[in-house]
Design an enzyme around this catalytic site. Structure first.
Site, PDB file in Angstrom:
ATOM      1  N   SER A   3       0.852  -1.180   0.000  1.00 23.53           N
ATOM      2  CA  SER A   3       0.000   0.000   0.000  1.00 23.53           C
ATOM      3  C   SER A   3       0.889   1.231   0.000  1.00 23.53           C
ATOM      4  O   SER A   3       1.736   1.393   0.883  1.00 23.53           O
ATOM      5  CB  SER A   3      -0.909   0.012   1.238  1.00 23.53           C
ATOM      6  OG  SER A   3      -1.800   1.107   1.206  1.00 23.53           O
ATOM      7  N   LYS A  43      -3.892  -2.415  -8.949  1.00 27.06           N
ATOM      8  CA  LYS A  43      -3.642  -1.249  -8.101  1.00 27.06           C
ATOM      9  C   LYS A  43      -4.936  -0.456  -7.987  1.00 27.06           C
ATOM     10  O   LYS A  43      -5.492  -0.009  -8.987  1.00 27.06           O
ATOM     11  CB  LYS A  43      -2.535  -0.389  -8.715  1.00 27.06           C
ATOM     12  CG  LYS A  43      -2.168   0.841  -7.903  1.00 27.06           C
ATOM     13  CD  LYS A  43      -1.034   1.600  -8.592  1.00 27.06           C
ATOM     14  CE  LYS A  43      -0.681   2.887  -7.864  1.00 27.06           C
ATOM     15  NZ  LYS A  43       0.389   3.638  -8.573  1.00 27.06           N
ATOM     16  N   ASP A  66      10.207   7.289 -11.521  1.00 30.08           N
ATOM     17  CA  ASP A  66      10.158   6.978 -10.087  1.00 30.08           C
ATOM     18  C   ASP A  66      10.827   5.632  -9.801  1.00 30.08           C
ATOM     19  O   ASP A  66      10.210   4.718  -9.259  1.00 30.08           O
ATOM     20  CB  ASP A  66       8.694   6.947  -9.629  1.00 30.08           C
ATOM     21  CG  ASP A  66       8.550   6.968  -8.116  1.00 30.08           C
ATOM     22  OD1 ASP A  66       9.502   7.408  -7.436  1.00 30.08           O
ATOM     23  OD2 ASP A  66       7.497   6.539  -7.612  1.00 30.08           O
TER      24      ASP A  66
END
Length: 311
Positions: free
Chosen positions: A111, A131, A276
């Site tokens: 999470s 997701k 990322d």
């Protein structure tokens, strides 16, 4: 406009209260009690969790103890219950859970700031990761208010030296763009598929396929990828399975070289890169004995410089 001002005022009070009760500024300035800082960021929600994630990749800005604590924000954030997840999926896609998936694990395995991930199988048996966004209304309101407060705060900073290396208004703008795009999962689904087409099978890398038709603005369905977070490769001793016949130093060096070379190719050749690449988004899986790896080569000319990379 008044409603926005009231929301901003209420949010500002919450931020000040959390910062005050956790002695946030003193702890952060002295780099003490990192676990308190992490708890405060989690309490303050997605915008601040995202800031913590960014800091966790910046050992030039924070201490090793802070890096270690902030890394938990990459894949350990409070989860939503299954009823909330089911409602989000069915309202967002217009289909029931049973129509979309042959099976669906109720408990998430990770999470993060924007959503949580569940394992599932499509009706054809394909193993996927789903997701699911945390409650969207709360996120959209808080993110916009937080960004507005950040923007105002940056304008009031009169003591930042001229010519500072960090352009604070630009940082806030980029953070805003990142968060707003992350909230709309259809954007991520398309980007994930593009990244898959460019990088899957390139050298030592595998990338997950995106199932755009099963995804929505609040649900992202991608191919399941086995492996463990690459941060286990940095532990002493490593906490993940390693290939045989190679020293730990050679494995680390080879992985590091491959990551750098592939990122150079993403930026300078593909002009489409993973923005990322923190350890929570990079998995490591040893290649079975007898497997073969393909080798690719590309060249790129930059003025008088020719860049050649073998993968």
């Amino acid at each position: 406009m008044a409603k926005q001002e009231v929301s901003a005022t209420k949010r500002l009070r919450q931020i000040v209260n959390v910062i005050s009760k956790n002695h946030f500024l003193a702890n952060f300035y002295h780099q003490t009690n990192p676990e308190v800082i992490v708890a405060a960021l989690e309490e303050l929600g997605p915008t601040f969790i995202k800031l913590g994630q960014l800091l966790s990749t910046r050992p030039d800005l924070v201490s090793p103890s802070y890096i270690s604590a902030l890394e938990t924000l990459q894949d350990q954030v409070q989860e939503d219950d299954f009823d909330t997840v089911k409602t989000t999926i069915e309202e967002s896609t217009g289909q029931t859970l049973a129509e979309l998936f042959a099976d669906f694990e109720k408990r998430p395995f990770a999470s993060a700031s924007i959503g949580q991930c569940h394992r599932a199988h499509l009706p054809d048996g394909t193993e996927v990761v789903v997701k699911v966004q945390h409650p969207a209304v709360r996120q959209l309101v808080e993110v916009e208010v937080d960004l507005d407060l950040f923007t105002r705060a940056v304008r009031l900073l009169k003591y930042v030296p001229e010519g500072s290396v960090v352009d604070l208004p630009q940082v806030v703008e980029q953070l805003g763009q990142s968060l707003r795009s992350e909230i709309v999962f259809t954007i991520e689904a398309q980007a994930t598929q593009r990244f898959y087409e460019l990088n899957n099978g390139r050298g030592i890398f595998l990338a997950p396929k995106s199932f755009v038709d099963q995804s929505s603005s609040r649900v992202l369905v991608t191919q399941y990828m086995p492996g463990d977070s690459i941060k286990g490769l940095l532990a002493d001793p490593p906490t993940l399975a390693l290939p045989t016949g190679l020293s730990l130093a050679d494995i680390r060096k080879g992985v590091a070289r491959s990551l750098v070379e592939n990122f150079i190719q993403e930026v300078f050749y593909d002009r489409f890169f993973h923005a990322d690449p923190h350890p929570g988004n990079l998995f490591f899986l040893p290649v079975p004995a007898g497997s073969t790896q393909t080798t690719t080569q590309f060249q790129k000319q930059f003025g008088d410089l020719t860049l050649t990379i073998n993968n």
